[in-house]
Scaffold this motif. Structure first.
Motif, PDB file in Angstrom:
ATOM      1  N   LEU A  66     165.584  46.048  79.858  1.00 24.06           N
ATOM      2  CA  LEU A  66     164.952  47.071  79.031  1.00 24.06           C
ATOM      3  C   LEU A  66     164.970  46.641  77.564  1.00 24.06           C
ATOM      4  O   LEU A  66     164.044  46.933  76.813  1.00 24.06           O
ATOM      5  N   LYS A  67     166.015  45.941  77.171  1.00 21.48           N
ATOM      6  CA  LYS A  67     166.089  45.424  75.799  1.00 21.48           C
ATOM      7  C   LYS A  67     164.886  44.534  75.496  1.00 21.48           C
ATOM      8  O   LYS A  67     164.305  44.610  74.410  1.00 21.48           O
ATOM      9  N   LEU A  94     168.246  53.919  73.006  1.00 26.25           N
ATOM     10  CA  LEU A  94     167.959  53.498  74.378  1.00 26.25           C
ATOM     11  C   LEU A  94     168.551  52.127  74.669  1.00 26.25           C
ATOM     12  O   LEU A  94     169.071  51.877  75.762  1.00 26.25           O
ATOM     13  N   ASN A  95     168.475  51.252  73.686  1.00 28.41           N
ATOM     14  CA  ASN A  95     169.015  49.907  73.860  1.00 28.41           C
ATOM     15  C   ASN A  95     170.538  49.944  74.035  1.00 28.41           C
ATOM     16  O   ASN A  95     171.105  49.203  74.847  1.00 28.41           O
ATOM     17  N   GLU A  96     171.196  50.814  73.279  1.00 27.91           N
ATOM     18  CA  GLU A  96     172.652  50.932  73.374  1.00 27.91           C
ATOM     19  C   GLU A  96     173.096  51.423  74.745  1.00 27.91           C
ATOM     20  O   GLU A  96     174.115  50.981  75.274  1.00 27.91           O
ATOM     21  N   HIS A  97     172.331  52.330  75.341  1.00 32.69           N
ATOM     22  CA  HIS A  97     172.738  52.950  76.606  1.00 32.69           C
ATOM     23  C   HIS A  97     172.189  52.234  77.839  1.00 32.69           C
ATOM     24  O   HIS A  97     172.858  52.194  78.880  1.00 32.69           O
ATOM     25  N   LEU A  98     170.963  51.704  77.733  1.00 33.07           N
ATOM     26  CA  LEU A  98     170.306  51.151  78.920  1.00 33.07           C
ATOM     27  C   LEU A  98     169.794  49.726  78.736  1.00 33.07           C
ATOM     28  O   LEU A  98     169.248  49.150  79.686  1.00 33.07           O
ATOM     29  N   VAL A 103     164.727  46.045  84.270  1.00 30.54           N
ATOM     30  CA  VAL A 103     163.718  47.096  84.413  1.00 30.54           C
ATOM     31  C   VAL A 103     163.699  47.623  85.849  1.00 30.54           C
ATOM     32  O   VAL A 103     163.568  48.825  86.081  1.00 30.54           O
ATOM     33  N   ALA A 104     163.868  46.724  86.824  1.00 33.19           N
ATOM     34  CA  ALA A 104     163.835  47.125  88.230  1.00 33.19           C
ATOM     35  C   ALA A 104     164.981  48.056  88.591  1.00 33.19           C
ATOM     36  O   ALA A 104     164.876  48.856  89.524  1.00 33.19           O
TER      37      ALA A 104
END
Length: 270
Positions: A66-67, A94-98, A103-104
């Motif tokens: 995701l990053k 979002l980057n910090e958590h996920l 992506v899959a």
């Protein structure tokens, strides 16, 4: 027929099991697992999807985090947006958590858990809605324009969004306006009080009234918006025309007596 084979280290010990599915009309599918059973289950699922004609390769979604998507969005898409700072802040969260997840691996259940955790920690529902909305745009872009196959589709469309926050209905009451303007008058910036008066009378956003500048690290700051210009104000008809608003549309705001006054000279704010 899938091929399952053991992979060994220099000592001859099995380190992993590699499954390979070869089927005419499809790209070869290869993946390694810690156990032989996991490799066999994966291969059977792939073959079953191919038999049904619903197979979608997960390879790119599995090797892309995701990053990676967030960084590409910030690099390629965000510069064309007017409200950039807010989106950057959401992308950072979002980057910090996920961000480390592929992506899959971001399934509806993962996002539902993320939503509930954020709400339980006191984050407002509107903020969480903004975060999920950015994720949804990101997945749509990856699928429709960046050529990434998402086996489960857009996972944000398969979860319940937090309830929308009630709209704010706050007005200055009593002597609040007088106290506010008195405090502005004591500011070192002589523009603060007239800008606040203008904002009160026109209900314009700060980004519509003021210039917006942006700086990328060591780069020279550059102007994003010019702010409201006097050429856009029509005192005769008591209206100000905003050629570019947050929504990208032209908007006209009515002017009352206080907001029509033009300073005789620009205050010295050096």
């Amino acid at each position: 027929m899938a091929n399952i084979r053991a992979r060994h280290n220099k000592d001859g010990k099995i380190t992993s099991w590699q499954a390979r599915v070869i089927r005419k009309g499809y790209p070869d599918q290869v993946k390694s697992f810690g156990t032989k059973r996991s490799a066999e289950v994966w291969a059977r699922n792939i073959e079953s999807e191919m038999d049904k004609g619903v197979f979608v390769s997960r390879a790119e979604a599995e090797r892309t985090t995701l990053k990676d998507l967030l960084e590409r969005y910030v690099r390629e898409i965000l510069p064309s947006k007017k409200s950039q700072q807010a989106v950057r802040s959401v992308a950072k969260i979002l980057n910090e958590h996920l961000g480390k997840r592929s992506v899959a691996s971001i399934t509806p259940s993962v996002l539902a858990s993320y939503r509930d955790t954020r709400l339980e920690t006191g984050i407002t529902s509107q903020t969480v809605r903004h975060e999920l909305a950015l994720l949804s745009r990101l997945f749509n872009l990856a699928s429709k324009e960046w050529g990434m196959a998402l086996p489960m589709g857009n996972p944000t469309l398969q979860i319940r969004m937090p309830a929308q926050s009630k709209a704010r209905d706050r007005r200055l009451v009593g002597d609040e306006e007088t106290r506010l303007l008195d405090a502005c008058a004591g500011s070192r910036n002589p523009w603060l009080r007239p800008v606040v008066i203008f904002a009160i009378e026109t209900a314009m956003r700060s980004g519509e009234i003021l210039e917006t500048w942006k700086s990328d690290g060591d780069d020279k700051p550059r102007k994003i918006t010019s702010g409201l210009m006097w050429t856009e104000i029509d005192p005769a008809n008591k209206v100000a025309t905003l050629p570019l608003t947050k929504n990208g549309e032209i908007r006209r705001g009515a002017l009352v007596s206080r907001s029509q006054r033009r300073p005789e000279k620009s205050p010295n704010i050096s």
